[in-house]
Design an enzyme around this catalytic site. Structure first.
Site, PDB file in Angstrom:
ATOM      1  N   GLU A 270      -5.810   9.861  -2.450  1.00 37.00           N
ATOM      2  CA  GLU A 270      -4.835   8.843  -2.817  1.00 37.00           C
ATOM      3  C   GLU A 270      -5.344   8.137  -4.075  1.00 37.00           C
ATOM      4  OE1 GLU A 270      -4.582   5.253  -0.396  1.00 37.00           O
ATOM      5  OE2 GLU A 270      -2.408   5.439  -0.422  1.00 37.00           O
TER       6      GLU A 270
ATOM      7  N   GLU B  72      -1.758   1.209   9.691  1.00 36.23           N
ATOM      8  CA  GLU B  72      -0.832   1.693   8.649  1.00 36.23           C
ATOM      9  C   GLU B  72      -1.698   1.988   7.433  1.00 36.23           C
ATOM     10  OE1 GLU B  72       2.208   2.209   9.274  1.00 36.23           O
ATOM     11  OE2 GLU B  72       2.842   0.834  10.842  1.00 36.23           O
TER      12      GLU B  72
ATOM     13  N   LYS C  55      -5.626 -12.346   8.313  1.00 39.05           N
ATOM     14  CA  LYS C  55      -6.578 -12.340   7.196  1.00 39.05           C
ATOM     15  C   LYS C  55      -5.987 -11.478   6.073  1.00 39.05           C
ATOM     16  CE  LYS C  55      -9.761  -9.816   5.619  1.00 39.05           C
ATOM     17  NZ  LYS C  55      -9.490  -9.990   4.170  1.00 39.05           N
TER      18      LYS C  55
ATOM     19  N   CYS D 166       2.003   2.546  -0.632  1.00 42.04           N
ATOM     20  CA  CYS D 166       1.396   3.559   0.244  1.00 42.04           C
ATOM     21  C   CYS D 166       2.252   4.821   0.310  1.00 42.04           C
ATOM     22  CB  CYS D 166       1.174   2.976   1.634  1.00 42.04           C
ATOM     23  SG  CYS D 166       2.658   2.239   2.321  1.00 42.04           S
TER      24      CYS D 166
END
Ligand code: NAD
Length: 509
Positions: free
Chosen positions: A406, A275, A200, A309
């Site tokens: 972040e 992750e 997905k 990331c």
């Protein structure tokens, strides 16, 4: 070139991109979603225009995809397929991706705003390499002979060995920043190690994964080995996570979603690899070669508009070279050319969505309110798309929101570090532990720091170098488990111990 001219180039390029049919891949067939599915609009981030629509699948579509994957996994044909032949499936797909490379790169760039040249050179190369890398692994998975220690000394000998068995059906859930690469990162090891998979992609960038589904159908994978559904995380994603026939979720995305997935997986005891996000430090020591370190630190944060990331989003600079590094990085930030992802002159494309730009902008404003100074950028770019200027924030302290959260945009927070002894505690003073880079010409300092920084990857005099053979993942809130390299074998297989008792050894004296 003006933004208007840049956008004329854009319209021409965008209108010639080949689009996928939008059909799902379920049980080897390209199919329409079931009646209940609503539609999601794919948006070009450079213009805000709708590209096409595709299905927001509900739990009914997820269910039939998972059942197809489960039936394939349990079939004799899949269980007995030669590992070499699973590797050949991946090779066939690699050849098809290679054949359609330019088309896929253009589609990826249109859908995600990634620069076309970079998409082609990095994302598509990673995709092709990933299929071949894991295809090669398929035939090289071995168990171990186990040295057994019998508890009862008697006239019997025990022999034991392990096998590495595929985990089962993998639910692969991916983010929007490396769509096709991430799809392969889940699909290729799953197939290589004998699992089947339901993918997905992110609702923000599903088009290349849909096109991949068409190529998988063309490659002739066994029905149900790979299934592709689209949809929102809260519906299709969580239906996949909750499905009892899914054995493992291989997830890449935000830490908040990863936490939700980890909690939800407990109900069915699913295996997970997560992750997740990062807030990686770029450390520049006073003895660094600044000719390399300054552009390196800029690329660490501004590449892919900061939507990586492992982006070097905290810049920690040793005091004697702080001013020089800041001058250099601000000059680069000010000069970077924003514009269409299709224009060869563009160095920074748009962010993925208006929502993401609002998030970046609001975090920068929070930073300013908390005392940070924007030496460069700190505002949106021109044009209709979701552009944000490369931004350098100074006068930050370790407790500020911009230093802890972040941002996932082209925003770097820079700190002057007076005492070398502070580098380790500053670098590790974050909930995340994904990556770090250290720029120095002193080998001793490089390795000592590398050892003390709590991160899944530490780069020395470079940043953002990923390799399929290098384990990848994060510590702390950056994730759970590792992918790539030999670690992928552990992530997609489980050991089974087989122990046998041999009778009658005494008969031979
Ligand atoms: P996200 O967490 O919003 O979404 C990622 C995926 O999860 C999407 O497919 C989404 O539909 C799905 N999802 C959302 N809610 C879900 C739920 N409740 N159940 C199941 N699935 C759900 O992340 P994003 O905004 O698409 O991507 C950006 C994030 O990804 C950043 O935090 C970035 O650091 C991280 N990321 C990490 C890595 C890594 O390897 N560590 C790589 C790329 C991106």
């Amino acid at each position: 070139m003006t933004m208007a001219e840049n956008m004329t180039t854009h319209s021409l390029a965008a209108s010639s991109v080949k689009l996928p049919s939008g059909k799902l891949l379920i049980n080897g067939e390209l199919v329409e979603p079931l009646g209940s599915a609503n539609m999601i609009h794919a948006i070009d981030p450079a213009t805000g225009h709708t590209i096409m629509s595709f299905a927001a699948c509900g739990s009914d579509d997820v269910d039939r995809a998972v059942k197809a994957a489960r039936a394939c996994f349990e079939s004799r044909a899949w269980q007995t397929m030669r590992p070499l032949d699973r590797g050949r499936l991946l090779e066939k797909l690699a050849l098809l991706v290679e054949q359609h490379r330019d088309e896929l790169a253009a589609l990826e760039s249109l859908d995600s705003g990634k620069l076309l040249a970079v998409t082609n050179a990095i994302d598509l190369q990673f995709t092709i390499d990933g299929l071949r890398y894991f295809g090669g692994w398929a035939s090289k998975i071995n168990g171990e002979y186990v040295t057994h220690n019998p508890l009862v000394p008697e006239d019997a000998i025990y022999r034991a060995y392990t096998q590495r068995r595929p985990v089962g059906v993998i639910g692969g859930i991916t983010p929007w920043n490396f769509p096709i690469g991430q799809a392969i990162q889940k699909l290729a090891p799953a197939i290589a190690f004998g699992c089947t998979v339901v993918l997905k992609p992110s609702e923000e960038s599903s088009l290349t994964t849909l096109r991949l589904g068409e190529l998988i159908a063309e490659a002739g994978f066994p029905a149900g080995a790979v299934n592709i559904i689209t949809g929102y995380g809260a519906e299709a994603g969580s239906a996949l996570v909750d499905h009892p026939q899914v054995s493992k979720i291989a997830f890449t995305g935000s830490t908040a979603t990863g936490q939700r997935i980890l909690a939800a997986s407990a109900a069915t005891m699913k295996r997970v690899t997560l992750e997740l996000g990062g807030k990686s430090p770029t450390i520049v020591l006073a003895d660094a070669d600044l000719e390399r370190a300054i552009p390196g630190a800029a690329a660490a944060i501004f590449s892919n508009s900061g939507q990586i990331c492992t982006a070097g989003s905290r810049l920690l600079v040793e005091a004697p070279v702080y001013d020089q590094v800041m001058d250099g990085i601000c000059r680069i930030a000010d000069d970077l050319q924003l514009g269409s992802q299709f224009d060869a002159a563009t160095q920074i494309g748009p962010l993925i969505s208006s929502r993401q730009r609002e998030r970046v902008s609001s975090l920068v404003e929070t930073g300013k309110k908390e005392g940070a100074t924007a030496l460069s950028g700190g505002k949106s770019g021109d044009g209709d798309g979701w552009f944000y200027r490369p931004t350098v924030l100074a006068d930050v302290s370790r407790d500020m929101t911009v230093m802890r959260e972040e941002i996932f945009g082209p925003v770097v927070c820079a700190m002057r570090v007076e005492h070398p002894a502070d580098f380790v505690s500053l670098a590790n003073d974050t909930p995340f532990g994904l990556a770090a880079s250290i720029w120095t010409s002193n080998l001793d300092r490089a390795h000592i720091l590398a050892e003390r920084i709590d991160a899944g990857t530490v780069w020395l005099n470079t940043h953002n170098i990923l390799d399929l053979a290098m384990p990848f993942g994060g510590s702390k809130m950056s994730g759970l488990g590792r992918e790539f390299g030999t670690e992928a074998v552990h992530a997609f297989t489980e050991p089974k111990a087989v122990c046998m008792r041999l009778e009658g050894a005494g008969a031979f004296g």
